[in-house]
Design an enzyme around this catalytic site. Structure first.
Site, PDB file in Angstrom:
ATOM      1  N   PHE A 146      -8.504   2.185   0.751  1.00 55.55           N
ATOM      2  CA  PHE A 146      -7.447   3.027   1.274  1.00 55.55           C
ATOM      3  C   PHE A 146      -6.380   3.077   0.240  1.00 55.55           C
ATOM      4  O   PHE A 146      -5.813   1.776  -0.225  1.00 55.55           O
ATOM      5  CB  PHE A 146      -6.847   2.644   2.546  1.00 55.55           C
ATOM      6  CG  PHE A 146      -6.051   3.728   3.040  1.00 55.55           C
ATOM      7  CD1 PHE A 146      -6.467   4.823   3.522  1.00 55.55           C
ATOM      8  CD2 PHE A 146      -4.651   3.466   2.938  1.00 55.55           C
ATOM      9  CE1 PHE A 146      -5.555   5.693   4.061  1.00 55.55           C
ATOM     10  CE2 PHE A 146      -3.647   4.515   3.245  1.00 55.55           C
ATOM     11  CZ  PHE A 146      -4.085   5.501   3.933  1.00 55.55           C
ATOM     12  N   ASP A 234      -3.957  -1.830  -6.970  1.00 51.97           N
ATOM     13  CA  ASP A 234      -3.175  -1.212  -5.997  1.00 51.97           C
ATOM     14  C   ASP A 234      -2.746  -2.503  -5.288  1.00 51.97           C
ATOM     15  O   ASP A 234      -3.350  -2.908  -4.500  1.00 51.97           O
ATOM     16  CB  ASP A 234      -4.210  -0.381  -5.214  1.00 51.97           C
ATOM     17  CG  ASP A 234      -3.130   0.410  -3.851  1.00 51.97           C
ATOM     18  OD1 ASP A 234      -2.055  -0.294  -3.625  1.00 51.97           O
ATOM     19  OD2 ASP A 234      -3.681   1.072  -3.077  1.00 51.97           O
ATOM     20  N   LYS A 262       6.378   0.169   0.067  1.00 46.43           N
ATOM     21  CA  LYS A 262       7.904  -0.179   0.430  1.00 46.43           C
ATOM     22  C   LYS A 262       8.285  -1.459   0.859  1.00 46.43           C
ATOM     23  O   LYS A 262       9.518  -1.761   1.115  1.00 46.43           O
ATOM     24  CB  LYS A 262       7.946   0.628   1.862  1.00 46.43           C
ATOM     25  CG  LYS A 262       7.924   1.999   1.567  1.00 46.43           C
ATOM     26  CD  LYS A 262       7.647   2.789   2.749  1.00 46.43           C
ATOM     27  CE  LYS A 262       6.190   3.056   3.684  1.00 46.43           C
ATOM     28  NZ  LYS A 262       5.159   3.619   2.668  1.00 46.43           N
TER      29      LYS A 262
END
Length: 401
Positions: A146, A234, A262
């Site tokens: 994802f 990632d 974040k």
């Protein structure tokens, strides 16, 4: 007390009804209204507390209501919430310099989310390949990965149910099998020099937690070097989770481009990507890749980044403590479910799989009994413990646990 409780319940129902009437939801929501957090706990308006093992989907490493973090943000809000990034501000450069020192990136580009960082990384990798006159434009990603919900990120996401509603998506994306180096090698050879980059979550966290097999990440680095292909990590999930320098420091593997989410700002809307000099020089105004965002490098978000990184840097034992806490929880779960579950844990990431098999990849992960996991989730939620609602998501431990 009875009247007051009834009033609070009515208010909670009103909050839920307002959202149902007005909001297109990201997810189907559970009938719990969260009002505030403190330490490792979340509270509903009635005061019921939930021990939180979700961390806002990985973004909170410090826990809730951290005084140092809150005070820094309040001070910046009093000074300036936002200004155009056509001008310099007093926080963006400091946050970027801190990230550079920690990650070894040549330069950092701030975004508003991890998904936006993925978009920037894709554009930069393709333009880098184009300027090398190679004609490369294809990508290799991992099945059941994802990377986000924007169009470029969806194209790289290895779940058909996310991609198919938006087809035709960005062409030239091939899917290898996580932890299967031969599948990556085969795709690189079939592509005959057309692959601009291989992108991978260094620790798979969207099939539940699955750590890389010994030699897998090292093999990816070697294959990319042999084929002249960039390697993108990632680290939206693993960044500042496994170590201060993320999975790349933990495993001592250096990617060409890194994306972060974040957690950089303790849950504030911020992300970043960066890499080595000749790649990052592709980005405007130094190069031809125009990447921008009105709130990129926002003073409040970058203040959150500065303070989060300061707290992590100034506590040398924090990652050892996080590892110990999570290992203790994982060992207790293994003992309680012996013979019926598999518990995977690395750093402050953990998953409980309802299968008696060892989970090493997606094929073994899907042997899990998802109905049993759903019962487990509901049982814990009713008792004030909040974990990831899906069998194929991750639990997170914070410094406040």
């Amino acid at each position: 007390k009875g009247r007051q409780r009834k009033k609070v319940i009515l208010m909670a129902n009103q909050y839920m009804q307002e959202e149902d009437d007005a909001i297109l939801k990201t997810y189907n929501r559970y009938p719990v209204v969260l009002d505030h957090g403190d330490g490792a706990y979340l509270y509903d308006p009635e005061g019921k507390k939930y021990l939180d093992f979700s961390a806002g989907y990985a973004v909170s490493s410090l826990g809730y209501n951290n005084k140092e973090f809150n005070d820094a943000l309040k001070a910046q809000i009093d000074k300036m919430i936002h200004t155009s990034n056509l001008y310099y501000n007093t926080t963006c450069g400091k946050a970027g310099e801190d990230l550079k020192k920690i990650t070894g990136m040549y330069k950092v580009f701030f975004t508003n989310s991890g998904g936006e960082a993925i978009e920037g990384a894709i554009k930069t990798a393709r333009k880098y390949a184009y300027t090398k006159k190679t004609g490369r434009y294809e990508f290799i990603a991992m099945e059941n990965s994802f990377h986000g919900r924007s169009m470029g990120a969806v194209a790289l996401t290895g779940h058909k149910e996310y991609r198919e509603p938006f087809e035709p998506v960005m062409p030239g994306v091939h899917f290898a099998i996580y932890n299967d180096l031969d599948s990556v090698k085969a795709l690189l050879e079939q592509a005959k020099g057309q692959v601009a980059a291989v992108i991978v979550e260094p620790v798979a966290a969207n099939m539940g937690v699955v750590a890389p097999k010994k030699g897998f990440l090292e093999g990816l680095r070697t294959l990319c070097d042999q084929h002249g292909t960039l390697l993108i990590f990632d680290e939206v999930i693993t960044g500042f989770r496994l170590s201060l320098g993320g999975a790349q420091q933990y495993y001592n593997i250096k990617p060409d481009i890194t994306t972060l989410g974040k957690i950089v700002g303790g849950g504030m809307p911020i992300g970043a990507y960066g890499g080595r000099r000749e790649i990052m020089q592709m980005i405007s105004p130094d190069g031809p890749v125009y990447q921008a965002g009105t709130s990129s490098g926002n003073p409040v978000a970058t203040t959150a980044g500065i303070e989060t990184l300061n707290i992590l840097k100034n506590d040398p034992q924090i990652y050892e403590r996080l590892e110990q806490k999570t290992r203790k929880l994982a060992d207790a779960a293994r003992e309680a479910g012996k013979g019926h579950i598999c518990v995977n844990q690395i750093g402050s990431l953990m998953s409980v799989f309802f299968t008696d098999q060892k989970v090493r990849d997606f094929e073994s992960a899907v042997t899990s009994n998802t109905e049993q996991y759903a019962d487990y989730f509901g049982y814990l939620l009713d008792r004030g413990i909040y974990i990831a609602p899906s069998q194929f998501e991750t639990m997170f431990i914070s410094n406040a646990h």
